[in-house]
Design an enzyme around this catalytic site. Structure first.
Site, mmCIF file in Angstrom:
data_model
loop_
_atom_site.group_PDB
_atom_site.id
_atom_site.type_symbol
_atom_site.label_atom_id
_atom_site.label_comp_id
_atom_site.label_asym_id
_atom_site.label_seq_id
_atom_site.Cartn_x
_atom_site.Cartn_y
_atom_site.Cartn_z
ATOM 1 N N VAL A 278 0.828 -1.197 0.000
ATOM 2 C CA VAL A 278 0.000 0.000 0.000
ATOM 3 C C VAL A 278 0.873 1.261 0.000
ATOM 4 O O VAL A 278 0.545 2.264 -0.644
ATOM 5 C CB VAL A 278 -0.958 0.002 1.202
ATOM 6 N N ILE A 281 2.275 1.671 -3.706
ATOM 7 C CA ILE A 281 1.350 1.958 -4.806
ATOM 8 C C ILE A 281 0.806 3.381 -4.679
ATOM 9 O O ILE A 281 0.167 3.720 -3.682
ATOM 10 C CB ILE A 281 0.171 0.960 -4.806
ATOM 11 N N GLU A 283 -1.859 5.225 -5.144
ATOM 12 C CA GLU A 283 -3.265 5.023 -5.505
ATOM 13 C C GLU A 283 -3.881 6.239 -6.207
ATOM 14 O O GLU A 283 -4.730 6.085 -7.078
ATOM 15 C CB GLU A 283 -4.095 4.706 -4.243
ATOM 16 N N ASP A 325 -3.976 21.622 -42.606
ATOM 17 C CA ASP A 325 -4.729 21.861 -43.828
ATOM 18 C C ASP A 325 -4.591 23.349 -44.167
ATOM 19 O O ASP A 325 -4.387 24.174 -43.277
ATOM 20 C CB ASP A 325 -6.193 21.487 -43.595
ATOM 21 N N ASP A 615 -10.465 20.690 -41.331
ATOM 22 C CA ASP A 615 -11.886 20.985 -41.128
ATOM 23 C C ASP A 615 -12.807 20.163 -42.011
ATOM 24 O O ASP A 615 -14.010 20.179 -41.836
ATOM 25 C CB ASP A 615 -12.167 22.480 -41.354
ATOM 26 N N ASP A 619 -10.163 15.193 -43.863
ATOM 27 C CA ASP A 619 -9.128 15.285 -42.826
ATOM 28 C C ASP A 619 -9.338 14.279 -41.695
ATOM 29 O O ASP A 619 -8.431 14.004 -40.920
ATOM 30 C CB ASP A 619 -9.118 16.700 -42.206
ATOM 31 N N ASN A 709 -2.024 8.810 1.065
ATOM 32 C CA ASN A 709 -1.988 8.780 -0.398
ATOM 33 C C ASN A 709 -3.226 9.402 -1.037
ATOM 34 O O ASN A 709 -3.141 10.049 -2.087
ATOM 35 C CB ASN A 709 -1.847 7.335 -0.894
ATOM 36 N N ASP A 713 -2.109 13.749 0.519
ATOM 37 C CA ASP A 713 -1.207 13.887 -0.623
ATOM 38 C C ASP A 713 -1.926 14.437 -1.850
ATOM 39 O O ASP A 713 -1.353 15.200 -2.637
ATOM 40 C CB ASP A 713 -0.599 12.524 -0.989
#
Length: 874
Positions: A278, A281, A283, A325, A615, A619, A709, A713
Site C-alpha cells: 500500500v 502503490i 493510488e 490543412d 476541417d 481530414d 496517499n 497527498d
C-alpha cells in the site's frame, strides 16, 4: 492494369443501362439485396460493463485486491473497506475516461441527403438515399447533396463543391469526357462523389458506387482501421506501473519471508507485506494526472480551445510537427481580389474609380456579368463571382459608393451564354450608354486569342504582340504567386445584332483580376511562434502545388531549400524514399485521405509527436491517426470535430500555439505532481523496509498510508497542477517522446527528496517507540503526513519558493491548510482515533512532530536558494 471507373469509356459503362428509363423496380430491389443499403458501416464498440471490468486487469489493482483480502482475513475491516472503495473509485474514473461517444460515422451518414431524384421504369421519382443502388440513373441539380459516387452521363454546366473530400473551397467544373491518365480525386472531372454538393447547373449521373464502396466509404473504413494512440506520458505511466507492480510483489514476498524468519506470526507478516504494498502503490496517481489534465482543459476552453480527450492536453506539450490543412485553417476560406491589371498597370481594388473608362467597363463586367449576390455580408453563389462583387464595392463611385443591386435593377440582362467548362467563358449582353454591349469574362488563354483591341485611358486601339506579351507576363507573375486569374473583355454590337449570332470573338481587352484565398493575418505570427517553439509546421492541402507553395511561402512554412510534393508524386515514392526527404518537404498538394495518413505515419516513424489540423471530411482519418487531431469549430464538418481530440472555437491557427503553451505547462505540473507523490511514497517504503530489516513493529497501518496517499497527498498534488504557466516554456524544444518521465535526473531527485523525509519519520518513530508500539506508529504516521504536506511547496518548481513567489499559487496554501486540518481531526477526534488506530497526543508531542516534519523542507529550500543564486535566477 485495372482501370478506375473514371478511366472507363462511357459506352462501356452504359452497355447494360437505358439512360432514358433507368433501372426497373425489380432490378433495383435485386441489387439492393445483393449490395446492401447505401449507408456507412461501423465497427462494434465495447459495452460499458466490459470497459468497467477491464479496469481490474491492471497489476497494481490486483495487488490492492490481494491487500484487501488479507486485511479482511486479519479482521481489519476498516482497511478492507477503504482499499475496496479506492479500487472501485479508480475503476469508475477509468471507465468514464475510456467510454466516449464515437460519432464520426454518424456524422458521415448525416452528410447524405435523405432523398434523391432517380429514373426508374422511365419515371422520375424521389427515393431515400439509402435505397440508391449501383446502376441507378440519378438526376442532379443545384442544391442537391450527392449521395453516391457516379459517372457523369449528360452534363449541363454542372459545378460541384467537393471541399468535404478535397478540402478546397473552389467549385469544380464537371465535364462529360473521357480520361485515360491516372488523376487525383480532385481532377476527376467526369465523376461526382458522395458527400459533395451541387452548386450550379445540372447533370444526369450513372451510380457506380454506394455505401462503403464510395470515396466517403473509404474514409469511413480508414477511420475504422485507425487506432487511437496513447500519449508519451500514458505510455511512461503504464510502463512504470508494470515495473512498479513487479518490484512491489518481489519486495513484499521478501519482507513476508523475512518477518516469518524473524519468528513473527503469519497474519502479522502478511499485514507488514500489505503495508509495504500500500505504501508503494501511488493510488491517487492516475486520478491526479486525470484531474490536472481536466483543469488544463478548463483553462484552454476559456482561450477558445476545446479539449475532447484529456490525453490531448499532455500531447500538446510534446507536439513536434503540425500537419495543417490550408483552406480555412491557415487561410480565410474565402476568395479575395488581390490586384487588378488594366491599362498596363497593377492596382488594388480600393484604387478602382468609375470615372476612368477602363475601370468603369471592368466594374460593369464584374457586376453585371455575374450571377452571385451578397446578402447580409454573406456571399451566395460561386465564391469567385461574389469576390468580384466585394471588389466592386471598394471602388469609388459618387458619394454612396458601389451597390451591385442598383446597376442590376437599372440595366436589364438581354442575353447570356452561361459559363461552360469547355469554353471557359461567360458572356452577357446589356445596353450601356445606349449601346448594345457584350461583357465576357473567363480564362486568359481562351479570351486573349479572341481579342483584337485593347482598352486604355486614351481610348480603344488595336492590340499588339507587345501588349499580349505584357498581359501574358503579368498573368505568369500572378500565377507564380499562387493567384487565380480571370480576364475581362467586351465588345459593342449593332442594334439588330445578337450575342448568339455574332459569337464570342472580336473582343476589346479590359484587364486581369487576380484573386486568392488569403492567409489569416494571425497565421504568419502563429507559424513563427511554432517554429520558435521547436515545432515543424507542414502544409497538407488538396489545392494545386503552385498555389499551395505560394501561400506557404507567404505564411513562413515554405522556405528556400524546401520541397513541395503532389499526391501523385508522393504515391510514386517508397517509404524509404519518403523518409529520406521527409524533413525537407514543407508542402503536400493535391493529396488524398490515404496520403494524409501516410504523411502522419512517416513523421511518427521518426519518433515525432504529430498534430493534424483540418476541417473537412477528408481530414478525419488523419485527425484520428495523429497523436493530436485539431478540428475547426466554425468551418469544420461534424466528422472532423468528432475525429479530433481538440476543437478550435475561433478557427484561429494562433490558438494552437496558446494551447501548446498551456499543454507544456500542464505536462510540467503533472511531472511535478508525480514527483511529489512518488517521493513521499518512497519515503514511506524506506521506513517500512528499515523496520522490517531491524525487526521493529509495523510503522504504519494500511489505513494510515491510504489516508496519506488519497487525502493529504492528493490536495497538494492537485495544487501543484494549478501552478501558473510561464511564457518561457515556449522557448524550450518539444520533449523527446522516447524518453519516459522516470529519467536519471528524475530518479535522483526522488531519492534526494525521500531520504530526509524518511530520516525524520524514523526519528519520530523511535521517539514514539520509547513510549509504546502504538505511539511509534502514531508518531511515524503524523510526521510522515505533515512532512509530505510541507513537501508540496518543494515540488511546485525546480526553483526555490522565493523565486516563484510564495503566494503566486493560492491553491497550494489552501491544500496545505486542508491537509493539516484533516490530520488534526484524525489526531484529536476520538472516533477517528479509533478508526485510524492512533494514540492521543499532547501539545509537546505535536510540537515535536511539527518541528521534525519541517526539517526536510527547510533543507531542500536552502539548497534551492543557494543554487538559484549561483545560477543568477534571483
Amino acid at each position: 492494369m485495372v482501370k478506375e471507373i473514371y478511366q472507363i469509356k462511357k459506352d462501356e459503362l452504359l452497355s447494360n443501362v437505358d439512360v432514358s428509363k433507368g433501372l426497373t423496380r425489380e432490378e433495383a430491389k435485386k441489387r439492393l439485396e445483393q449490395d446492401g443499403e447505401n449507408v456507412l458501416k461501423e465497427t462494434e464498440r465495447k459495452s460499458v460493463l466490459s470497459v468497467f471490468l477491464g479496469q481490474f486487469a491492471d497489476l497494481l489493482v490486483i495487488i490492492l485486491i490481494v491487500a484487501a483480502i488479507i486485511s479482511m482475513i486479519s479482521g481489519n475491516l476498516e482497511s478492507t473497506i477503504v482499499i475496496i472503495a479506492v479500487i472501485i473509485l479508480n475503476a469508475i474514473l477509468g471507465t468514464v475516461q475510456y467510454v466516449k461517444a464515437e460519432k464520426s460515422l454518424e456524422s458521415l451518414k448525416a452528410l447524405s441527403s435523405p432523398h434523391v431524384k432517380v429514373l426508374r421504369d422511365g419515371i422520375k421519382q424521389e427515393i431515400l438515399s439509402k435505397d440508391v443502388v449501383k446502376g441507378d440513373i440519378v438526376l442532379l441539380e443545384a442544391g442537391d447533396m450527392i449521395v453516391a459516387d457516379g459517372r457523369i452521363v449528360n452534363n449541363y454546366s454542372l459545378q460541384v463543391n467537393e471541399s468535404s473530400l478535397t478540402g478546397e473551397s473552389t467549385n469544380v467544373d464537371k465535364k462529360d469526357m473521357e480520361i485515360s491518365e491516372a488523376l487525383p480525386l480532385g481532377d476527376r472531372v467526369n465523376m461526382v462523389y458522395s458527400g459533395s454538393l451541387v452548386t450550379y447547373g445540372r447533370a444526369t449521373v450513372l451510380v457506380t458506387g454506394t455505401g462503403m464502396n464510395t470515396e466517403m466509404g473509404k474514409i469511413a473504413q480508414l477511420m475504422n482501421d485507425t487506432s487511437q494512440k496513447k500519449t508519451p506520458l500514458q505510455k511512461s505511466l503504464d510502463d512504470f506501473g508494470k515495473k512498479l507492480a513487479i518490484i512491489i510483489m518481489i519486495i513484499s514476498c521478501i519482507v513476508f519471508a523475512l518477518r516469518l524468519w524473524q519468528g513473527q506470526p503469519i497474519i502479522d507478516s502478511l499485514m507488514f507485506a500489505v503495508a509495504l504494498a500500500v505504501a508503494a502503490i501511488p493510488e491517487a496517481l492516475s486520478s491526479i494526472v486525470t484531474i490536472v489534465q481536466a483543469m488544463g482543459t478548463r483553462k484552454m476552453a476559456t482561450e477558445n480551445a476545446i479539449i475532447k480527450e484529456l490525453k490531448a492536453v499532455e500531447s500538446l506539450g510534446s507536439v513536434s510537427v503540425i500537419c495543417s490543412d490550408k483552406t480555412g485553417t491557415l487561410t480565410q476560406n474565402k476568395m479575395t481580389v488581390q490586384e487588378i491589371y488594366t491599362d498596363g498597370k497593377c492596382i488594388k481594388p480600393q484604387e478602382l474609380d468609375f470615372s476612368k473608362k477602363t475601370h468603369e467597363y471592368l466594374l460593369y463586367n464584374a457586376i453585371l456579368n455575374n450571377d452571385s449576390t451578397i446578402k447580409d455580408g454573406t456571399g451566395i453563389g460561386d465564391p469567385t463571382e461574389y469576390c468580384l462583387l466585394s471588389m466592386a464595392r471598394q471602388a469609388s463611385y459618387k458619394e454612396e459608393g458601389v451597390n451591385e443591386n442598383y446597376f442590376r435593377q437599372n440595366m436589364e440582362r438581354l442575353e447570356e451564354i452561361p459559363f461552360d467548362s469547355d469554353r471557359k467563358l461567360m458572356s452577357t449582353r446589356y445596353i450601356i450608354n445606349d449601346v448594345s454591349t457584350v461583357f465576357t469574362k473567363g480564362a486568359l488563354d481562351v479570351l486573349l486569342d479572341r481579342t483584337v483591341n485593347i482598352l486604355t485611358e486614351d481610348g480603344i486601339r488595336k492590340i499588339t504582340e507587345q501588349d499580349k506579351e505584357n498581359i501574358l507576363n503579368q498573368n505568369r507573375i500572378f500565377s507564380e504567386n499562387g493567384l487565380r486569374v480571370l480576364s475581362f473583355a467586351y465588345k459593342e454590337l449593332g442594334n439588330n445584332e445578337s450575342l448568339v449570332e455574332v459569337g464570342e470573338n472580336n473582343y476589346t481587352f479590359i484587364g486581369l483580376v487576380s484573386m486568392v484565398d488569403p492567409p489569416r493575418p494571425e497565421s504568419i505570427q502563429a507559424v513563427a511562434d511554432a517554429q520558435r517553439a521547436g515545432i515543424r509546421p507542414v502544409m497538407i492541402t488538396g489545392d494545386h502545388k503552385v498555389t499551395a507553395t505560394a501561400i506557404a511561402r507567404q505564411i513562413g512554412i515554405f522556405k528556400d531549400g524546401d520541397m513541395a510534393l503532389t499526391g501523385q508524386e508522393l504515391d510514386k515514392l517508397t517509404d524509404d524514399e519518403l523518409a529520406e526527404i521527409l524533413e525537407r518537404v514543407s508542402v503536400y498538394a493535391r493529396v488524398s485521405p490515404e496520403n494524409k495518413i501516410r504523411i502522419v505515419e512517416a513523421w511518427q516513424k521518426k519518433g515525432k509527436i504529430v498534430s493534424m489540423t483540418g476541417d473537412g471530411v477528408n481530414d478525419a482519418p488523419a485527425l484520428k491517426k495523429a497523436e493530436l487531431g485539431v478540428a475547426m469549430g466554425i468551418t469544420g464538418t461534424e466528422v472532423s470535430k468528432d475525429a479530433a481530440a481538440m476543437i478550435l472555437v475561433d478557427d484561429n491557427f494562433a490558438t494552437i500555439i496558446k494551447a501548446v503553451l498551456n499543454g507544456r505547462n500542464v505536462y510540467r505540473n503533472i511531472l511535478n505532481a508525480i514527483q511529489f507523490l512518488l517521493s513521499g511514497n518512497l519515503a514511506a517504503i524506506i521506513v517500512v523496509l528499515l523496520c522490517s530489516v531491524f525487526a521493529l513493529p509495523t510503522p504504519f497501518e494500511p489505513v494510515h498510508l491510504l489516508f496519506i496517499n488519497l487525502l493529504t497527498d492528493s490536495l497538494p498534488a492537485l495544487a501543484i497542477g494549478m501552478e501558473p504557466s510561464d511564457k518561457n516554456l515556449l522557448k524550450n524544444k518539444p520533449r523527446d517522446p522516447k524518453k519516459g518521465f522516470l529519467t536519471g535526473k528524475f530518479a535522483s531527485l526522488l531519492f534526494a527528496y525521500a531520504l530526509p523525509i524518511a530520516c525524520v519519520t524514523m526519528v519520530a518513530f523511535f521517539c514514539g517507540y520509547s513510549i509504546s508500539a502504538m505511539y511509534a506508529s502514531t508518531f511515524a504516521f503524523a510526521s510522515l503526513t505533515l512532512a509530505r504536506l510541507f513537501h508540496g511547496f518543494n515540488c511546485r518548481s525546480d526553483r526555490s519558493i522565493f523565486s516563484i513567489k510564495f503566494l503566486s499559487n493560492k491553491w497550494s496554501l489552501l491544500a496545505f491548510l486542508a491537509g493539516v486540518i484533516l490530520l488534526l481531526l484524525v489526531m484529536i477526534v476520538p472516533i477517528l482515533n479509533k478508526l485510524f488506530t492512533v494514540a492521543y497526543l499532547n501539545i509537546q508531542q505535536i510540537s515535536l512532530i511539527v518541528g521534525l516534519a519541517f526539517i526536510p523542507t527547510f533543507i531542500i529550500q536552502i539548497v534551492k536558494v543557494i543554487r538559484d543564486k549561483l545560477m543568477g535566477s534571483i
